[in-house]
Scaffold this motif. Structure first.
Motif, mmCIF file in Angstrom:
data_model
loop_
_atom_site.group_PDB
_atom_site.id
_atom_site.type_symbol
_atom_site.label_atom_id
_atom_site.label_comp_id
_atom_site.label_asym_id
_atom_site.label_seq_id
_atom_site.Cartn_x
_atom_site.Cartn_y
_atom_site.Cartn_z
ATOM 1 N N ASP A 95 -11.470 -5.261 0.703
ATOM 2 C CA ASP A 95 -10.482 -6.393 1.137
ATOM 3 C C ASP A 95 -10.267 -7.098 -0.038
ATOM 4 O O ASP A 95 -9.119 -7.856 -0.029
ATOM 5 N N ASP A 96 -10.759 -6.924 -1.196
ATOM 6 C CA ASP A 96 -10.129 -7.853 -2.613
ATOM 7 C C ASP A 96 -9.123 -7.003 -3.013
ATOM 8 O O ASP A 96 -8.798 -7.847 -3.960
ATOM 9 N N THR A 97 -8.725 -6.094 -2.893
ATOM 10 C CA THR A 97 -7.767 -5.324 -3.693
ATOM 11 C C THR A 97 -6.478 -5.990 -3.468
ATOM 12 O O THR A 97 -5.604 -5.485 -4.182
ATOM 13 N N ALA A 98 -5.931 -6.692 -2.373
ATOM 14 C CA ALA A 98 -4.752 -7.317 -2.356
ATOM 15 C C ALA A 98 -4.454 -8.073 -3.589
ATOM 16 O O ALA A 98 -3.358 -8.258 -3.941
ATOM 17 N N ALA A 99 -5.478 -8.538 -4.403
ATOM 18 C CA ALA A 99 -5.083 -9.483 -5.452
ATOM 19 C C ALA A 99 -4.616 -8.393 -6.661
ATOM 20 O O ALA A 99 -4.525 -9.065 -7.725
ATOM 21 N N GLY A 100 -4.984 -7.229 -6.362
ATOM 22 C CA GLY A 100 -4.698 -6.344 -7.276
ATOM 23 C C GLY A 100 -3.874 -5.027 -6.912
ATOM 24 O O GLY A 100 -3.206 -4.946 -6.145
ATOM 25 N N VAL A 101 -4.406 -3.930 -7.849
ATOM 26 C CA VAL A 101 -3.865 -2.544 -7.318
ATOM 27 C C VAL A 101 -5.157 -1.697 -6.915
ATOM 28 O O VAL A 101 -6.134 -1.705 -7.522
ATOM 29 N N ALA A 102 -4.952 -0.980 -5.848
ATOM 30 C CA ALA A 102 -6.021 0.020 -5.226
ATOM 31 C C ALA A 102 -5.368 1.400 -5.472
ATOM 32 O O ALA A 102 -4.392 1.606 -5.227
ATOM 33 N N ILE A 103 -6.280 2.256 -6.236
ATOM 34 C CA ILE A 103 -6.002 3.457 -6.729
ATOM 35 C C ILE A 103 -7.015 4.317 -5.832
ATOM 36 O O ILE A 103 -8.344 4.124 -5.964
ATOM 37 N N ILE A 104 -6.713 5.142 -4.867
ATOM 38 C CA ILE A 104 -7.631 5.642 -3.858
ATOM 39 C C ILE A 104 -7.495 7.396 -4.038
ATOM 40 O O ILE A 104 -6.571 7.882 -3.685
ATOM 41 N N GLU A 105 -8.683 8.072 -4.401
ATOM 42 C CA GLU A 105 -8.691 9.211 -4.204
ATOM 43 C C GLU A 105 -9.261 9.506 -2.931
ATOM 44 O O GLU A 105 -10.539 8.852 -2.293
ATOM 45 N N TRP A 106 -8.823 10.756 -2.220
ATOM 46 C CA TRP A 106 -9.438 10.918 -1.046
ATOM 47 C C TRP A 106 -8.918 9.901 0.007
ATOM 48 O O TRP A 106 -9.990 9.521 0.738
ATOM 49 N N PRO A 107 -7.988 9.476 0.062
ATOM 50 C CA PRO A 107 -7.442 8.304 1.068
ATOM 51 C C PRO A 107 -7.528 9.007 2.497
ATOM 52 O O PRO A 107 -7.726 7.980 3.195
ATOM 53 N N ALA A 108 -7.962 9.819 2.931
ATOM 54 C CA ALA A 108 -7.688 10.170 4.253
ATOM 55 C C ALA A 108 -9.147 9.714 4.892
ATOM 56 O O ALA A 108 -9.276 9.383 6.148
ATOM 57 N N HIS A 109 -10.152 9.547 4.044
ATOM 58 C CA HIS A 109 -11.431 8.881 4.388
ATOM 59 C C HIS A 109 -11.361 7.400 4.775
ATOM 60 O O HIS A 109 -12.242 7.022 5.450
ATOM 61 N N ALA A 110 -10.450 6.957 4.430
ATOM 62 C CA ALA A 110 -10.170 5.424 5.002
ATOM 63 C C ALA A 110 -9.757 5.305 6.147
ATOM 64 O O ALA A 110 -9.623 4.184 7.051
#
Length: 157
Positions: A95-110
């Motif tokens: 939830d903290d990533t809105a202030a920056g950039v989220a880089i997500i490997e294996w995003p289907a797991h989200a």
């Protein structure tokens, strides 16, 4: 959508270098591809462009998330390979990533926690190299991917 052939790791890193300057606070990058597809290689180019060439960028496979302080915003590099349910994301600072950039490997797991407005980056084997496909979700991403200066950066690399 934009698709490019990448002959080697240097070309894969160069895609990350090209993406770095178009990032903005609140962006989400979702990286798809199997083990060894080049996801972390691309991310290294991106993070080292934003944080400095000497920045160590390990794969977050075991830590699940690595954070970085770029001058303009924070970066969260997630590897969700070991995540079994989206509820586990809360403990990672999701939830903290809105202030920056989220880089997500294996995003289907989200699961449903993956934002709809994002840049999908697909990496797949292609002959002796790999192919990257960039697909922006949201008008803002479409504009950035179609911007002449971004396209010319890709043409140089």
């Amino acid at each position: 959508m934009l698709s490019l052939k990448l002959p080697n790791d240097a070309a894969t890193r160069a895609i990350g270098v090209a993406i770095a300057p178009i990032l903005r606070r609140g962006d989400v990058l979702a990286l798809y591809g199997g083990l060894g597809a080049g996801k972390t290689t691309l991310v290294r180019g991106l993070i080292q462009t934003l944080c400095g060439a000497g920045t160590e960028v390990p794969s977050p496979t075991y830590t699940l998330v690595q954070t970085y302080d770029a001058p303009a915003f924070g970066l969260w590099h997630f590897d969700l390979y070991r995540i079994e349910t989206p509820h586990e994301l809360e403990d990672l600072g999701w939830d903290d990533t809105a202030a920056g950039v989220a880089i997500i490997e294996w995003p289907a797991h989200a699961g449903p926690a993956l934002p709809a407005w994002r840049l999908d980056i697909h990496l797949a084997p292609d002959g002796s190299g790999r192919r990257v496909t960039l697909e922006g979700h949201g008008e803002d991403w479409q504009g950035r991917l179609n911007d002449d200066s971004f396209r010319s950066t890709l043409a140089r690399d």
